[in-house]
Motif scaffolding. Structure first.
Motif, mmCIF file in Angstrom:
data_model
loop_
_atom_site.group_PDB
_atom_site.id
_atom_site.type_symbol
_atom_site.label_atom_id
_atom_site.label_comp_id
_atom_site.label_asym_id
_atom_site.label_seq_id
_atom_site.Cartn_x
_atom_site.Cartn_y
_atom_site.Cartn_z
ATOM 1 N N ARG A 1 51.719 11.049 -81.970
ATOM 2 C CA ARG A 1 50.298 11.100 -81.582
ATOM 3 C C ARG A 1 50.041 10.111 -80.442
ATOM 4 N N LEU B 1 63.697 15.024 -81.664
ATOM 5 C CA LEU B 1 63.637 16.010 -80.575
ATOM 6 C C LEU B 1 62.665 17.138 -80.927
ATOM 7 N N THR B 2 62.795 17.618 -82.166
ATOM 8 C CA THR B 2 61.920 18.702 -82.609
ATOM 9 C C THR B 2 60.462 18.234 -82.661
ATOM 10 N N ALA B 3 60.262 17.020 -83.176
ATOM 11 C CA ALA B 3 58.895 16.501 -83.306
ATOM 12 C C ALA B 3 58.226 16.371 -81.941
ATOM 13 N N LEU C 1 50.365 17.905 -88.874
ATOM 14 C CA LEU C 1 51.382 17.133 -88.159
ATOM 15 C C LEU C 1 52.226 16.278 -89.109
ATOM 16 N N SER D 1 59.032 17.990 -79.162
ATOM 17 C CA SER D 1 58.833 19.289 -78.504
ATOM 18 C C SER D 1 57.606 19.999 -79.072
ATOM 19 N N TRP D 2 57.309 19.776 -80.351
ATOM 20 C CA TRP D 2 56.134 20.378 -80.982
ATOM 21 C C TRP D 2 54.857 19.686 -80.490
ATOM 22 N N THR D 3 54.906 18.354 -80.477
ATOM 23 C CA THR D 3 53.681 17.588 -80.238
ATOM 24 C C THR D 3 53.288 17.539 -78.762
ATOM 25 N N PRO E 1 55.943 19.727 -69.688
ATOM 26 C CA PRO E 1 57.309 20.265 -69.525
ATOM 27 C C PRO E 1 58.330 19.280 -70.080
ATOM 28 N N ILE E 2 59.200 19.757 -70.973
ATOM 29 C CA ILE E 2 60.149 18.867 -71.655
ATOM 30 C C ILE E 2 61.575 19.231 -71.254
ATOM 31 N N TYR E 3 62.365 18.213 -70.975
ATOM 32 C CA TYR E 3 63.780 18.415 -70.641
ATOM 33 C C TYR E 3 64.599 17.549 -71.597
ATOM 34 N N TYR F 1 53.666 19.633 -76.290
ATOM 35 C CA TYR F 1 53.261 20.828 -75.555
ATOM 36 C C TYR F 1 51.848 20.609 -75.016
ATOM 37 N N ARG G 1 60.664 24.318 -81.447
ATOM 38 C CA ARG G 1 61.170 24.119 -80.086
ATOM 39 C C ARG G 1 60.951 25.341 -79.197
ATOM 40 N N ARG H 1 51.433 11.393 -77.224
ATOM 41 C CA ARG H 1 50.584 12.462 -76.690
ATOM 42 C C ARG H 1 49.386 11.873 -75.935
ATOM 43 N N ARG I 1 64.392 23.794 -68.986
ATOM 44 C CA ARG I 1 63.406 23.308 -69.964
ATOM 45 C C ARG I 1 63.892 23.484 -71.395
ATOM 46 N N MET J 1 56.936 28.329 -80.843
ATOM 47 C CA MET J 1 55.584 27.822 -80.611
ATOM 48 C C MET J 1 55.284 27.659 -79.119
#
Lengths: 235, 445
Positions: free
Chosen positions: A144, A166-168, A132, A170-172, A177-179, A174, B125, A147, B150, B128
């Protein structure tokens, strides 16, 4: 002999061009082209800021492209001028392009290799199961914490234009559901007001709960600096 | 642990493709080990990926079961039905030592970079979340694939890559990336291996083109430009299947191919269309060009088309389910003359600039154009009719994407044009190398 001299002169000219471009930060399109774009504005740019931003980004890319191409051609001409037998197989123009291209690849490859070996042994390179910090850098403790606080079946609405945050998230976050709501929060608004506004909208309302994350606050250092990052939308 | 799982997944893919590669590409049986591994991996990824997509369309979560069964079948078949066709070792020319060193260096640097550096934007995004979702439920049951609002929903990314990554993502820790990246990077290595094998056989021009292709900066991670290492993009996957498709079609249209080439072309077309949305366009372009310019093998073109369509069935069905919610392409814009002129000129200029982008593509595009023009002057356009129509098709596709969608070149062109050019470069390098005079002479000799 005349050919070798010509190639040598060409090499000098290309080298000079690369040197001149090296001293510049950006190279814009020719004036007549800029005038064309002013006369025919593109409605697909949402804001003037974005237009200027992308023009500068493109200008920086253009400077790199031309500089590297001029440099590669200079090396290619020089190599063929010194070793004309390279051209006997494939012709002079192809030999210049091949030698220049390979020299460019070697140069950039050496640089990429140097960077890579510099990263090995540091936090920028690892093959462990917890990557991470490598993936999101200083945002790792913040994501973290997010989460831990957001239940897995709740929706997360990300507000802001900060790409890395935004990327961080969306990775963490999961499998939550992200909008993404790709607009910044105006300076006069608090995150609570944004949450109140979002609570009236339908985005993510089919989930048992909704949360809003301020990406700008997250990028700026987050709650340690007194900036709220996370709020429930439907408390 | 993640890395080991990734290595195991790569081994399973190569095993699953081993028997098909031995049966369908007999020259591989006498080729060097790296070429055999590359083609086995390529066919294995195509077969496993397409089977996984079909399973997911039936509602099954994707794990290691299907790759394990397919690998086991391949191993058994290698014993039961080994290759019967034999070729002489001399059919495969040796690679010059310097070139081999360059190839090895790029492969090693790229591998080290790929497994140890973090995933980047697109991978984090889209790839994964899609992979993890496929590992837990079938595609039709997961809202991630059905809800257009989404973040991870992306209609341009079909399921071949997520279905290959899903088994590894499904068993690795939440913050691990090395294993899935190993799988992705192995396909880039397969691309290098396949390109090396095909170009080395095409005479001195092919070897020069291979040297330039390997020297293309995009194979490594660079500071000044997004590269095509497996940190964020997956362009090596469509590039690999496109190269395989074009190589198969080239043999078929020249009348040199047989049933095995036909099957390889069908498999490559199916996998290409399932890898990316533009891959589906690429399949149509290759088949359309083949029908337009090649009098030989037209029935074969139809057979490849029908076969690919059959393999693409689950992909297209899933795409149809999700794409209807997103207004994307407006064909009407392509009929508006004013729109075409005012938008078309900046787009054409942007594409031309990307084509000349030395920092990402090196000088390879210039060399390809130069050699194509030189050949056309010497032997007439007929020699390059296939490549020329294909180039025009790709350019028209790129232009129409920018003219009939909301994408603005200023925002996207530096990534999407690079990606598309990168996808096509190995295939065009192969076609131009095939048309080279040195190759013709060597073949005649």
């Amino acid at each position: 002999m005349a050919l070798r001299i010509s190639l040598f002169i060409l090499s000098l000219l290309f080298g000079l061009g690369a040197f001149v471009l090296h001293g510049r930060d950006v190279v814009y399109r020719p004036a007549f082209f800029q005038k064309w774009e002013v006369d025919h504005p593109d409605v697909r740019y949402p804001t003037e800021w974005q237009r200027v931003h992308f023009e500068n980004t493109e200008g920086g890319h253009r400077r790199n492209d031309w500089m590297l191409m001029a440099g590669a051609l200079a090396v290619g001409c020089l190599l063929v001028a010194f070793r004309p037998n390279i051209a006997s197989q494939i012709g002079i123009p192809a030999a210049v392009l091949c030698c220049g291209g390979i020299a460019l690849g070697l140069g950039l490859g050496a640089k990429a290799g140097g960077n890579l070996f510099g990263h090995i042994g540091t936090a920028k390179w690892n093959v462990r199961d917890d990557a991470l910090v490598t993936a999101v850098g200083p945002l790792a403790p913040i994501v973290r914490d997010l989460r831990d606080r957001i239940p897995e079946d709740h929706a997360v609405l990300l507000v802001g234009l900060e790409d890395s945050a935004l990327t961080a998230t969306s990775w963490t976050l999961y499998p939550r559901p992200i909008y993404a709501i790709t607009r910044g929060i105006p300076g006069y608004m608090q995150l609570g007001e944004v949450a109140a506004e979002l609570s009236k909208g339908p985005v993510g309302s089919q989930h048992p709960g909704r949360w809003v994350i301020d990406l700008a606050a997250m990028s700026a250092g987050g709650e340690e600096r007194g900036l709220p990052i996370l709020l429930p939308i439907d408390p | 642990m993640s890395l080991l799982t990734g290595i195991a997944a790569v081994a399973l893919l190569a095993l699953a493709g081993w028997w098909p590669s031995v049966r369908l590409v007999p020259v591989m049986a006498v080729g060097p080990w790296w070429a055999r591994f590359s083609i086995a991996l390529c066919l294995g990824a195509a077969i496993v990926g397409l089977v996984q997509i079909a399973l997911s369309a039936c509602g099954m979560p994707l794990g290691f079961t299907a790759p394990l069964i397919l690998a086991a079948i391949s191993v058994v078949l290698c014993r039961v039905a080994p290759a019967t066709e034999t070729l002489e070792q001399s059919a495969v020319p040796a690679m010059p030592r310097l070139l081999a060193c360059g190839l090895l260096t790029v492969a090693l640097l790229g591998s080290l970079e790929a497994v140890g550096s973090p995933f980047r934007s697109d991978a984090m995004r889209f790839w994964m979340p899609k992979s993890r979702a496929l590992a837990t439920s079938g595609v039709t049951e997961s809202p991630l694939f059905m809800e257009a609002g989404r973040l991870s929903f992306h209609r341009d990314y079909p399921l071949l890559v997520p279905s290959l990554l899903a088994p590894v993502f499904g068993v690795t820790a939440l913050d691990a990336a090395a294993g899935p990246k190993m799988v992705l990077h192995s396909l880039q290595l397969a691309l290098l291996g396949l390109a090396a094998f095909l170009l080395c056989r095409a005479g001195s021009r092919g070897r020069w083109l291979l040297a330039l292709l390997v020297a293309t900066p995009m194979f490594l991670r660079l500071e000044q430009r997004e590269s095509m290492t497996t940190t964020g993009f997956v362009e090596a996957v469509p590039a690999l299947f496109l190269l395989l498709l074009v190589a198969g079609v080239d043999r078929l249209r020249k009348g040199e191919g047989n049933g095995a080439d036909l099957i390889v072309a069908i498999l490559a077309a199916g996998a290409l269309g399932a890898a990316k949305l533009e891959g589906q366009v690429a399949v149509l372009l290759v088949l359309g060009t083949w029908l337009l310019v090649g009098p030989q093998g037209r029935p074969a073109a139809f057979r490849v088309g029908v076969g690919a369509l059959f393999l693409l069935g689950p992909t297209l069905w899933i795409q149809g389910q999700v794409a209807s919610e997103v207004p994307a392409f407006r064909p009407g814009d392509l009929l508006d003359v004013e729109h075409l002129v005012t938008r078309g000129i900046p787009v054409a200029a942007g594409l031309f600039e990307r084509f000349l982008d030395g920092s990402a593509l090196g000088l390879l595009p210039l060399l390809l154009v130069g050699w194509a023009i030189a050949d056309a002057k010497r032997e007439g356009m007929r020699q390059h009719a296939f490549s020329l129509v294909l180039v025009l098709g790709v350019a028209a596709f790129l232009m129409s994407v920018y003219l009939a969608t909301t994408m603005h070149p200023g925002r996207h062109i530096h990534t999407s044009a690079h990606r598309l050019i990168f996808q096509w470069l190995p295939a065009f390098a192969f076609l131009i190398a095939q048309a080279g005079p040195s190759d013709t002479k060597e073949r005649k000799a």
